[in-house]
Design a protein around this motif. Sequence first.
Motif, mmCIF file in Angstrom:
data_model
loop_
_atom_site.group_PDB
_atom_site.id
_atom_site.type_symbol
_atom_site.label_atom_id
_atom_site.label_comp_id
_atom_site.label_asym_id
_atom_site.label_seq_id
_atom_site.Cartn_x
_atom_site.Cartn_y
_atom_site.Cartn_z
ATOM 1 N N LEU A 244 -2.818 7.538 6.731
ATOM 2 C CA LEU A 244 -4.158 7.158 7.184
ATOM 3 C C LEU A 244 -4.814 6.196 6.204
ATOM 4 C CD1 LEU A 244 -5.469 10.614 8.463
ATOM 5 C CD2 LEU A 244 -4.634 8.707 9.842
ATOM 6 N N GLY A 245 -4.655 6.470 4.901
ATOM 7 C CA GLY A 245 -5.244 5.597 3.893
ATOM 8 C C GLY A 245 -4.638 4.212 3.913
ATOM 9 N N LEU A 246 -3.308 4.143 4.071
ATOM 10 C CA LEU A 246 -2.659 2.840 4.111
ATOM 11 C C LEU A 246 -3.059 2.069 5.365
ATOM 12 C CD1 LEU A 246 -0.600 0.950 2.769
ATOM 13 C CD2 LEU A 246 1.175 2.039 4.139
ATOM 14 N N GLY A 247 -3.220 2.764 6.487
ATOM 15 C CA GLY A 247 -3.665 2.096 7.703
ATOM 16 C C GLY A 247 -5.049 1.493 7.547
ATOM 17 N N LEU A 248 -5.974 2.258 6.971
ATOM 18 C CA LEU A 248 -7.317 1.733 6.725
ATOM 19 C C LEU A 248 -7.278 0.550 5.766
ATOM 20 C CD1 LEU A 248 -9.324 5.077 6.399
ATOM 21 C CD2 LEU A 248 -9.618 3.339 8.186
ATOM 22 N N PHE A 249 -6.482 0.683 4.720
ATOM 23 C CA PHE A 249 -6.400 -0.389 3.718
ATOM 24 C C PHE A 249 -5.870 -1.677 4.332
ATOM 25 C CE2 PHE A 249 -3.786 -2.739 0.675
ATOM 26 C CZ PHE A 249 -4.731 -3.055 -0.288
ATOM 27 N N THR A 250 -4.746 -1.594 5.055
ATOM 28 C CA THR A 250 -4.153 -2.805 5.615
ATOM 29 C C THR A 250 -5.025 -3.415 6.708
ATOM 30 O OG1 THR A 250 -2.836 -1.423 7.117
ATOM 31 C CG2 THR A 250 -1.788 -2.126 5.074
ATOM 32 N N LEU A 252 -8.409 -3.252 6.965
ATOM 33 C CA LEU A 252 -9.560 -3.899 6.333
ATOM 34 C C LEU A 252 -9.134 -5.112 5.516
ATOM 35 C CD1 LEU A 252 -11.573 -0.735 5.215
ATOM 36 C CD2 LEU A 252 -12.078 -2.281 7.118
ATOM 37 N N PHE A 253 -7.996 -5.015 4.851
ATOM 38 C CA PHE A 253 -7.501 -6.164 4.085
ATOM 39 C C PHE A 253 -7.188 -7.330 5.015
ATOM 40 C CE2 PHE A 253 -4.300 -8.785 2.060
ATOM 41 C CZ PHE A 253 -4.754 -8.885 0.753
ATOM 42 N N GLY A 254 -6.548 -7.045 6.150
ATOM 43 C CA GLY A 254 -6.238 -8.104 7.097
ATOM 44 C C GLY A 254 -7.482 -8.752 7.677
ATOM 45 N N ALA A 255 -8.537 -7.951 7.906
ATOM 46 C CA ALA A 255 -9.771 -8.490 8.466
ATOM 47 C C ALA A 255 -10.563 -9.295 7.441
ATOM 48 C CB ALA A 255 -10.635 -7.353 9.015
ATOM 49 N N LEU A 256 -10.551 -8.841 6.192
ATOM 50 C CA LEU A 256 -11.364 -9.489 5.159
ATOM 51 C C LEU A 256 -10.630 -10.623 4.448
ATOM 52 C CD1 LEU A 256 -12.983 -6.309 3.549
ATOM 53 C CD2 LEU A 256 -14.084 -7.965 5.066
ATOM 54 N N VAL A 257 -9.312 -10.518 4.318
ATOM 55 C CA VAL A 257 -8.553 -11.529 3.571
ATOM 56 C C VAL A 257 -7.654 -12.295 4.537
ATOM 57 C CG1 VAL A 257 -6.989 -11.951 1.629
ATOM 58 C CG2 VAL A 257 -8.639 -10.067 1.518
ATOM 59 N N SER A 258 -6.473 -11.729 4.841
ATOM 60 C CA SER A 258 -5.551 -12.366 5.777
ATOM 61 C C SER A 258 -4.452 -11.382 6.148
ATOM 62 C CB SER A 258 -4.920 -13.619 5.151
ATOM 63 O OG SER A 258 -3.887 -14.120 5.974
ATOM 64 N N THR A 262 -0.754 -8.646 4.016
ATOM 65 C CA THR A 262 -0.968 -7.195 4.009
ATOM 66 C C THR A 262 0.223 -6.443 3.418
ATOM 67 O OG1 THR A 262 -0.191 -7.136 6.316
ATOM 68 C CG2 THR A 262 -2.569 -7.202 5.958
ATOM 69 N N MET A 263 1.456 -6.910 3.666
ATOM 70 C CA MET A 263 2.615 -6.227 3.107
ATOM 71 C C MET A 263 2.615 -6.311 1.587
ATOM 72 S SD MET A 263 5.300 -4.429 3.759
ATOM 73 C CE MET A 263 5.682 -4.722 5.493
ATOM 74 N N ALA A 264 2.332 -7.498 1.056
ATOM 75 C CA ALA A 264 2.269 -7.652 -0.395
ATOM 76 C C ALA A 264 1.147 -6.800 -0.976
ATOM 77 C CB ALA A 264 2.057 -9.122 -0.755
ATOM 78 N N ALA A 265 0.012 -6.744 -0.280
ATOM 79 C CA ALA A 265 -1.102 -5.932 -0.760
ATOM 80 C C ALA A 265 -0.754 -4.451 -0.745
ATOM 81 C CB ALA A 265 -2.342 -6.196 0.096
ATOM 82 N N LEU A 267 2.231 -3.136 -1.165
ATOM 83 C CA LEU A 267 3.132 -2.868 -2.289
ATOM 84 C C LEU A 267 2.384 -2.879 -3.620
ATOM 85 C CD1 LEU A 267 6.231 -4.959 -1.150
ATOM 86 C CD2 LEU A 267 5.940 -2.480 -1.079
ATOM 87 N N LEU A 268 1.404 -3.758 -3.749
ATOM 88 C CA LEU A 268 0.575 -3.750 -4.960
ATOM 89 C C LEU A 268 -0.225 -2.452 -5.059
ATOM 90 C CD1 LEU A 268 -0.745 -7.430 -5.095
ATOM 91 C CD2 LEU A 268 0.875 -6.333 -6.651
ATOM 92 N N LEU A 269 -0.721 -1.971 -3.925
ATOM 93 C CA LEU A 269 -1.419 -0.689 -3.910
ATOM 94 C C LEU A 269 -0.496 0.432 -4.352
ATOM 95 C CD1 LEU A 269 -3.921 1.030 -3.129
ATOM 96 C CD2 LEU A 269 -2.973 1.153 -0.813
ATOM 97 N N LEU A 270 0.764 0.391 -3.884
ATOM 98 C CA LEU A 270 1.743 1.396 -4.295
ATOM 99 C C LEU A 270 1.950 1.373 -5.812
ATOM 100 C CD1 LEU A 270 3.986 3.485 -3.683
ATOM 101 C CD2 LEU A 270 5.530 1.547 -3.334
ATOM 102 N N LEU A 271 2.103 0.187 -6.383
ATOM 103 C CA LEU A 271 2.294 0.070 -7.829
ATOM 104 C C LEU A 271 1.088 0.606 -8.594
ATOM 105 C CD1 LEU A 271 3.924 -3.488 -8.062
ATOM 106 C CD2 LEU A 271 5.042 -1.272 -8.302
ATOM 107 N N PHE A 272 -0.102 0.309 -8.088
ATOM 108 C CA PHE A 272 -1.314 0.784 -8.767
ATOM 109 C C PHE A 272 -1.414 2.303 -8.731
ATOM 110 C CE2 PHE A 272 -5.757 2.170 -8.372
ATOM 111 C CZ PHE A 272 -6.237 1.756 -9.611
ATOM 112 N N VAL A 273 -1.180 2.895 -7.567
ATOM 113 C CA VAL A 273 -1.283 4.353 -7.444
ATOM 114 C C VAL A 273 -0.226 5.040 -8.299
ATOM 115 C CG1 VAL A 273 -1.075 6.289 -5.848
ATOM 116 C CG2 VAL A 273 -2.356 4.260 -5.173
#
Length: 284
Positions: A244-250, A252-258, A262-265, A267-273
């Motif tokens: 659910l968290g990844l769905g919300l993140f991708t 919102l990221f797609g709507a606000l950025v591009s 989203t796939m790269a974002a 994976l970056l989220l995975l590295l951060f967590v």
Amino acid sequence: MNLAQQIVDGLVLGSGYALIAIGWSVLLATARQANLAHGQLYMLGAFLAWAAMERYGIDYAVAVPLAVLALGLIGVLLQGAMLPLVTRQNLTDLMIVTLAIGYVLRGGAARVFGDEPRRLASPLQAESLRFGEVAFTLQDAVILAATLLLFGLVWLVLNRTRLGSRLRSVAEDPGLARLCGISVARVYVGVFVFECAAVALAAGLVAPRGPILAGLGVDEVVLTFVVVVLGGIGSVGGCLLAGLGLGLFTQLFGALVSPAYTMAAALLLLLFVLAVRPRGLAAR
């Protein structure tokens, strides 16, 4: 930007991620198998449901259970062939074998079903509901409801039944479980069949939201890996939370950025967590 609509779309997207991931999460938790053909099994489940509808005229409500049953039977055959590697816990060979199976399934699907996009025509996808400025389809509602129901059932089985205690015993120490009279081989086969059936169910419910291609499953297996690792391997609740968290993140990221990044974002989220919580969100 309609924030409420983006949140609803993100929850539906995340439910799909979690539904695709639940089988792999249970497989990793109990059998310690890394099935790199998981995405191709998702693709095959979608094509089986499509073939039942388009080539044999079967209704969608029947085609999806048939695809679940068919992929479960395929899971029995695949696990039977891989059982010597599984019982020896030969993870390197298992990864190579499942990767090869994935390529075979992808090539076979392209040969049998063709390279052109197909559409799994669910009647629920055409029915929409609207509450104020928020709209969603009946298919979206079914995806969310099925995800919550399946996760609830899996949690109950793992934590409140004798079968669940046997699965946990095998996960903890297969040798000791075998000495206690538990058929470890049957557990491995059963868990793999569950993974195949669960991913077929996910395909039948999620695939109507987009086209079906022989290359379908590549992004899905990466996102499934992200969900499983983020949630914590073996944690049912963590898998749902991460999906659910990844769905919300991708969303919102797609709507606000591009949407292209989203796939790269993710994976970056995975590295951060993992840098903060190496064992995932649900680790104790």
